[in-house]
Design a protein around this motif. Structure first.
Motif, PDB file in Angstrom:
ATOM      1  N   CYS A 464       0.994  -1.137   0.406  1.00  0.00           N
ATOM      2  CA  CYS A 464       0.256  -0.404   0.291  1.00  0.00           C
ATOM      3  C   CYS A 464       0.721   1.718   0.181  1.00  0.00           C
ATOM      4  O   CYS A 464       2.162   1.615   0.783  1.00  0.00           O
ATOM      5  N   ASP A 465       0.254   2.070  -0.840  1.00  0.00           N
ATOM      6  CA  ASP A 465       0.924   3.607  -0.843  1.00  0.00           C
ATOM      7  C   ASP A 465       0.429   4.046   0.331  1.00  0.00           C
ATOM      8  O   ASP A 465       1.137   4.851   1.351  1.00  0.00           O
ATOM      9  N   TYR A 466      -0.442   3.663   0.906  1.00  0.00           N
ATOM     10  CA  TYR A 466      -1.487   4.788   2.210  1.00  0.00           C
ATOM     11  C   TYR A 466      -2.351   3.821   2.400  1.00  0.00           C
ATOM     12  O   TYR A 466      -2.957   2.973   2.090  1.00  0.00           O
ATOM     13  N   VAL A 467      -2.474   3.923   3.828  1.00  0.00           N
ATOM     14  CA  VAL A 467      -3.197   3.204   5.004  1.00  0.00           C
ATOM     15  C   VAL A 467      -4.169   4.271   6.034  1.00  0.00           C
ATOM     16  O   VAL A 467      -3.468   4.400   6.709  1.00  0.00           O
ATOM     17  N   VAL A 468      -5.062   3.742   5.762  1.00  0.00           N
ATOM     18  CA  VAL A 468      -6.346   4.623   6.996  1.00  0.00           C
ATOM     19  C   VAL A 468      -6.706   3.296   7.775  1.00  0.00           C
ATOM     20  O   VAL A 468      -7.996   2.318   6.682  1.00  0.00           O
ATOM     21  N   LEU A 469      -6.333   3.473   8.835  1.00  0.00           N
ATOM     22  CA  LEU A 469      -7.339   3.077   9.579  1.00  0.00           C
ATOM     23  C   LEU A 469      -8.589   3.589  10.422  1.00  0.00           C
ATOM     24  O   LEU A 469      -8.805   4.764  10.849  1.00  0.00           O
ATOM     25  N   VAL A 470      -8.815   2.874  10.584  1.00  0.00           N
ATOM     26  CA  VAL A 470     -10.522   3.433  11.231  1.00  0.00           C
ATOM     27  C   VAL A 470     -11.018   2.472  12.461  1.00  0.00           C
ATOM     28  O   VAL A 470     -10.981   0.777  12.438  1.00  0.00           O
ATOM     29  N   GLY A 471     -11.405   3.194  13.882  1.00  0.00           N
ATOM     30  CA  GLY A 471     -11.114   3.045  15.378  1.00  0.00           C
ATOM     31  C   GLY A 471     -10.019   3.472  16.253  1.00  0.00           C
ATOM     32  O   GLY A 471      -9.206   2.024  15.179  1.00  0.00           O
ATOM     33  N   TYR A 472      -9.478   4.082  16.949  1.00  0.00           N
ATOM     34  CA  TYR A 472      -8.728   4.306  17.475  1.00  0.00           C
ATOM     35  C   TYR A 472      -7.956   3.021  18.110  1.00  0.00           C
ATOM     36  O   TYR A 472      -6.985   2.478  18.436  1.00  0.00           O
TER      37      TYR A 472
END
Length: 527
Positions: A464-472
């Motif tokens: 991945c070029d970017y990783v967006v995580l959902v939920g702290y």
């Protein structure tokens, strides 16, 4: 009536609003937790902070009513606190709203009767004007409000005999319908993952020759299967493809006892639902309950590439399908691109046929090969299956491709698992462009959950070029896995919810490259 009684009645009317909101919210999560007492009580313990505001208001109400003051002041204090509680009790917008099934309606009716009975018994003396009894009535209202989040458990316990009777009636009716179709062939499909995809692919292939009914969407529980039979099975149907899900040992046997499958498919065995299964061995034995339920002469199809299936073995003859190893049906010569996949299926009998599909990824080829094997054994030639394979479409929310011009979305939002994340990242790697992963990670993996999510992060770092995580809370182990691989910190974003995540993704500067967004898992509201 004096002013005190008017205030008491006003408190009783206002009490209904926050209490009803709390009860509806609680019922929603009880439904998401499959109406299981143990699962829901554990969830309440793990999410106790959700009820913090509710309990603060309940404690304030009890304190106000226990003060040595007149009934008028007590009633006014309770009214003020109940009104103040209403905004905090308003349920948030849900991804999957509460479904008002007959069972839910029966539980709400029982809750209402229970509240009316408790409040009514305490209220009767209050109408005689006894201030002490009026205080008791207000205390009863405050206590009912305090326990509103667990009223669903009380109602479920009270209704248990009724629910068992209702379920048994519907189950017996489904069995009667199946007995009236003696020529119907039933194919049971189970597996930790892949079963829904195989179900869709198999149904499409079999329809080239037969009238086929399948369990829709994820109707893979006893009542989901029973509902499908009672509502959709026609006299003209020749094959019933029945998906069988399981979270507990014995679940597959229960389904087999309802439908009595003639043939069975086990697509995979892995660390899914370990919170309830506890061990991988329990998962294996549960999936093989399908094999144990097949009649003499029934065909069992096994994924020959799954090491857990191979390790468990089968006490009956079986037909295997594979990409990597020796099997009765082998897919070879795979050519995979973002536009689709071509491959050749070879049988042990020496037959061979080339296939092509718009679907991408080796895992899809494996699932299609399984569907080809079953269809071929059901009397459809490999040549006849070629056009049906070309027509195959992606299963909703399982690596489903959507091209939106400047953005391609790979929707793999349904119930992620370790095998599925690897397959999804492999599919993402095939695309040219700015590769972006959006995920809350995996759940229901028991003690291995953090370890497997950390591995997911390490695997994502390579693609991945970017990783967006959902939920702290969910992000912690995945982020740790990314850090293990020295993934750039400025390429990681942690969002509070999916809307914030997607807003960030669409705002990213991809430097002219097309954005390829992989949506990996979408946790239900109870997570």
């Amino acid at each position: 009536m004096n002013i005190n009684l008017y205030l008491v009645i006003a408190a009783a009317v206002i009490f209904l609003f926050p209490t009803a909101m709390a009860a509806i919210d609680s019922m929603h999560f009880f439904q998401l937790n499959s109406y299981r007492f143990d699962t829901h009580t554990k969830w309440i313990k793990e999410n106790s902070r959700k009820y913090l505001t509710h309990m603060i208001f309940a404690i304030l109400m009890l304190i106000a009513l226990l003060f040595d003051a007149g009934i008028k002041l007590k009633a006014i204090a309770l009214i003020v606190l109940l009104v103040a509680a209403i905004p905090s009790e308003k349920p948030k917008k849900a991804k999957k709203p509460l479904v008002y099934t007959p069972r839910v309606k029966r539980m709400f009716f029982t809750e209402l009767v229970f509240i009316a009975a408790v409040a009514g018994l305490v209220a009767i003396p209050s109408f005689r004007g006894a201030e002490r009894h009026e205080t008791y009535f207000l205390l009863a209202l405050a206590l009912i409000y305090a326990f509103a989040p667990v009223l669903c458990l009380v109602a479920n316990l009270i209704n248990k005999p009724v629910e068992l009777s209702v379920n048994q009636y519907y189950t017996n009716d489904a069995k009667r319908i199946l007995r009236s179709c003696p020529d119907l062939k039933i194919i049971g499909i189970t597996g930790s993952y892949g079963k829904t995809s195989v179900k869709y692919y198999l149904t499409t292939l079999l329809k080239s020759k037969y009238n086929v009914l399948m369990t829709p969407e994820s109707y893979n529980t006893p009542m989901g299967v029973v509902k499908t039979i009672r509502g959709s099975l026609k006299a003209t149907d020749e094959i019933f493809v029945c998906e069988m899900g399981a979270k507990w040992v014995g679940d597959i046997k229960e389904l087999c006892d309802i439908v009595h499958p003639h043939h069975g498919v086990i697509t995979s065995i892995g660390p899914q639902h370990l919170e309830s299964f506890k061990t991988l061995d329990a998962v294996k034995s549960t999936k093989f309950e399908l094999s144990d339920s097949l009649p003499e002469g029934g065909m069992l199809f096994l994924n020959g590439d799954d090491e857990n299936i191979r390790d468990h073995g089968s006490n009956r003859p079986y037909i295997s399908y594979s990409i990597d190893g020796d099997a009765d049906y082998i897919a070879t010569d795979l050519h995979v691109s973002e536009r689709g996949t071509s491959f050749t299926v070879k049988t042990k009998d020496g037959e061979s046929e080339e296939f092509s599909t718009r679907l991408i990824g080796r895992h899809n080829v494996l699932n299609i090969t399984g569907a080809i094997a079953i269809s071929h054994k059901m009397g459809i030639s490999l040549k006849e299956l070629r056009p049906a394979v070309r027509r195959l479409e992606g299963v909703p929310h399982r690596l489903q491709l959507t091209d939106k011009g400047g953005v391609t979305v790979i929707d793999d939002a349904y119930n992620s698992n370790p095998s599925g994340t690897k397959a999804a990242l492999e599919a993402l790697s095939l695309f040219e462009g700015c590769k972006i992963l959006v995920t809350p990670g995996m759940v229901e993996l028991g003690e291995k959950q953090n370890e497997l999510n950390r591995e997911f992060g390490r695997n994502a770092a390579a693609v991945c070029d970017y990783v967006v995580l959902v939920g702290y809370k969910q992000a912690v182990p995945i982020k740790a896995g990314l850090t293990d691989k020295k993934y750039p910190e400025d390429k990681i974003f942690v969002a509070g919810d999916i809307n914030e995540a997607l807003n960030h993704v669409y705002a990213l500067n991809s430097e002219g490259r097309k954005k390829i967004i992989l949506l990996e898992n979408d946790l239900p509201d109870n997570y």
